[in-house]
Every structure is written in structure tokens, then in C-alpha cells.
Design an enzyme around this catalytic site. Structure first.
Site, mmCIF file in Angstrom:
data_model
loop_
_atom_site.group_PDB
_atom_site.id
_atom_site.type_symbol
_atom_site.label_atom_id
_atom_site.label_comp_id
_atom_site.label_asym_id
_atom_site.label_seq_id
_atom_site.Cartn_x
_atom_site.Cartn_y
_atom_site.Cartn_z
ATOM 1 N N LYS A 1 24.846 37.368 18.751
ATOM 2 C CA LYS A 1 24.301 36.391 19.700
ATOM 3 C C LYS A 1 25.204 35.161 19.759
ATOM 4 C CE LYS A 1 19.588 38.052 19.022
ATOM 5 N NZ LYS A 1 18.306 37.925 18.292
ATOM 6 N N GLN B 1 15.444 34.084 13.826
ATOM 7 C CA GLN B 1 15.605 35.542 13.750
ATOM 8 C C GLN B 1 14.503 36.164 12.889
ATOM 9 O OE1 GLN B 1 18.035 37.363 15.453
ATOM 10 N NE2 GLN B 1 16.891 39.147 14.749
ATOM 11 N N ASP C 1 13.129 32.609 23.067
ATOM 12 C CA ASP C 1 12.638 33.984 22.885
ATOM 13 C C ASP C 1 11.348 34.216 23.675
ATOM 14 O OD1 ASP C 1 14.374 35.543 21.339
ATOM 15 O OD2 ASP C 1 13.799 34.496 19.501
#
Ligand code: NDP
Length: 288
Positions: A54, A98, A121
């Protein structure tokens, strides 16, 4: 005729190039560089790889990324403190924590603590609520990536019977919600299946578009697929050091009209959509 391959890697690369130009223009106009703060807790090697990928994608698109690496022993209070700092940092536009987090940390408490305006997200209840109501601020990265793949592969979504295998908060549930909305790249008739679904194969065989997100290697066999269907395989499973999807690719390719490979299908799209959300978050912060 074998199914056409939906090349997520190539489609994601095009999206990232376009985003790079958008970032250059945005930064030129506002003097702001979009900035993603990634938080990685513990030593899970797969999570480290995901975060690295990412960050690399951010760099290539001109998006700043910083990594906050915390030990596996980090307490919930410590992590909440970091989230609070990132929420208050004016130069941070997106926060990515994460998953999975170590056992001692309540994931929901952390995800709920991320500012909804920096929630790239799209896991925060406020953002999920906006998606449910069909007025999203951010779209969740994996389902958004799948939707883009369907658009790019010219699948007919409107009026299609879509079957989503899996009802997780991250993939299955938002995926179904997005495709059932009124509007472009949606208006589908959606069925969600899960581990308690009865007569699964009968249901999957009705799907014009079948989206598998269950985390079971090669679970979807050729006889579960309607001839001519579009099959999107979200699954990532490690088998004998190889990555395979939730769909038996070889068998499915004989039946489906189009199919995503694993790797090289949904995965790269998830990252591209994260970048998109980071730019959107920077625009929100800059009011641009
Ligand atoms: P979860 O484990 O959170 O959810 C799995 C879902 O599948 C659950 O709803 C579960 O049902 C359902 N399920 C499990 N077994 C069966 C079965 N035998 N029949 C029917 N349904 C079943 O997984 P995620 O949604 O987080 O991820 C799914 C897969 O997608 C994983 O392989 C993951 O690695 C991958 N993934 C890939 C991403 C990408 O970028 N390509 C991003 C995110 C995930 P129930 O609710 O009843 O338990």
C-alpha cells in the site's frame, strides 16, 4: 470457449496512473500533499507485506505515506492514543489500521475511534451508515474495487442476479449493499450467502454475477456456476506456498464468461481504491 480474464492488475495500474495526475493537479492547486498514515501492530508477516504494498502504491501516485509500527504487546490504550494523535494531525488525511490486531485489542474500539473523515477503509459506523443510505463519503476498498472491475469488464449489473458468498463487514456485506443501491453500476438483485445457507449451489447457479469472499481455497466448483456468468474471486488463500482464490479457477473458466485471477484480480484493485479514498479525504480536508 474459456472465460475472458478480468485483468485487475492492468485495470488497477490505469486507475493509479490517472490518480497520479489527479494528485499532481490537486497538490498544484492547494499546496497539499495527500497523506496516508498506516498503523501496523505486531509481527504478522502477511500484514507487513500488505502495508508495504500500500505504501509503495502511495509513493508511485505522489501520495505521502507514513508507517507507525507498534509492538505486538501494544495495549489498546496506547493504540487509541496514537489514533487520537493522527485524528488531530492536520497534515494526515487518511488513517489505515491494518487488521488483524493482537488479541488484547478490541478491533471495533479502534476502528470506531478513527475520525470518520479520515476513515479511508470506510469501516466507521458513520461511513457504513452513509453507504446503507446510498450517499457514501468513502466506499470500502475491496467491494469498490470489485464494482470497478465489473464496470471495466462491461458486465451488465443493472437487473442482474448477483450472489455474494460471504457476509463479512469488510467484504460481503458492503459489497451486497453497494450493488443493491439505486444508481450507476448497481440496481442489481442481490442474494447474500454464508456458512448457514442451505442449498448453496442451487443459489450460486442463479448468479449472473458471482462474487466469492469466503476464504476457502477452491471452494466454488464449476458446477456451482451458471454458464456465461461473471465470476469475481475475492479470496486469498495460501496452499502449498501458492496463493489461490475461493474459486476453482480452471473448472470455473470452462463455464464462466469472465473471471478474475488470483493473484492479479481483486487484490490490486483494493489498493487502488485505498489511494482513491486517501485523495478524497485530502479533498475533504482542503475543502477542494
Ligand atoms: P471472513 O472470514 O470475515 O468472512 C468469511 C465469510 O464467508 C463469512 O461470512 C462466512 O460465513 C462465509 N463462509 C465461510 N465458509 C463458508 C462456506 N463453506 N459456505 C458459505 N459461506 C462461508 O473473511 P473476509 O470477508 O475478510 O475475507 C474473505 C476472503 O477474501 C479471504 O480469503 C480474504 O483473505 C480475502 N480478502 C481479499 C481481499 C483482497 O483485497 N483481495 C481483501 C479482503 C479479504 P459466516 O458469516 O456464517 O461465518
Amino acid at each position: 470457449m474459456p472465460a475472458a480474464i478480468i485483468d485487475g492488475k492492468a485495470i488497477a495500474a490505469q486507475i493509479r496512473v490517472a490518480l497520479g495526475s489527479e494528485v499532481a493537479e490537486f497538490s498544484g492547486q492547494t499546496g497539499v500533499t495527500p497523506h496516508l498514515a498506516a498503523v501496523l501492530v505486531g509481527d504478522d508477516p502477511a500484514s507487513a507485506v500488505y502495508v508495504r504494498n500500500k505504501q509503495r502504491a502511495c509513493d508511485k501516485a505522489g501520495i505521502k505515506s507514513t508507517l507507525h509500527r507498534l509492538s505486538a504487546e501494544t495495549t489498546q490504550a496506547e493504540l487509541l492514543e496514537l489514533i487520537e494523535q493522527l485524528n488531530n494531525a492536520n497534515d494526515v488525511h487518511g488513517i489505515l489500521c491494518q487488521l488483524p490486531l493482537p488479541q488484547q485489542i478490541n478491533e471495533l474500539a479502534i476502528l470506531d475511534a478513527i475520525s470518520p473523515l479520515k476513515d479511508v477503509d470506510a469501516f466507521h459506523p458513520e461511513n457504513v451508515g452513509l453507504i446503507v443510505q446510498g450517499r457514501p463519503r468513502f466506499l470500502p476498498c475491496t467491494p469498490h474495487g470489485v464494482q470497478q472491475l465489473l464496470v471495466e469488464s462491461a458486465a451488465e449489473i443493472e437487473g442482474a442476479n448477483v450472489v455474494v458468498l460471504g457476509r463479512s463487514e469488510i467484504v460481503g456485506k458492503p459489497m451486497a449493499l453497494m450493488l443493491v443501491q439505486k444508481g450507476k453500476a448497481a440496481n442489481a438483485t442481490v442474494t447474500i450467502c454464508h456458512s448457514r445457507t442451505k442449498g448453496l449451489a442451487e443459489i450460486t447457479r442463479t448468479a449472473d454475477i458471482l462474487i466469492a469472499a469466503i476464504g476457502r481455497a477452491n471452494f466454488v466448483t464449476g458446477d456451482m456456476i451458471k454458464p456465461g456468468a461473471t465470476v469475481i474471486d475475492v479470496g486469498i488463500n495460501r496452499v502449498d506456498d501458492k496463493l489461490v482464490g475461493d474459486v476453482d479457477f480452471a473448472a470455473a473458466s470452462e463455464v464462466a464468461a469472465a473471471i478474475t485471477p488470483v493473484p492479479g484480480g481483486v487484490g490490486p484493485m483494493t489498493i487502488a481504491m485505498l489511494l482513491k479514498n486517501t485523495v478524497a479525504a485530502a479533498r475533504i480536508a482542503a475543502n477542494a
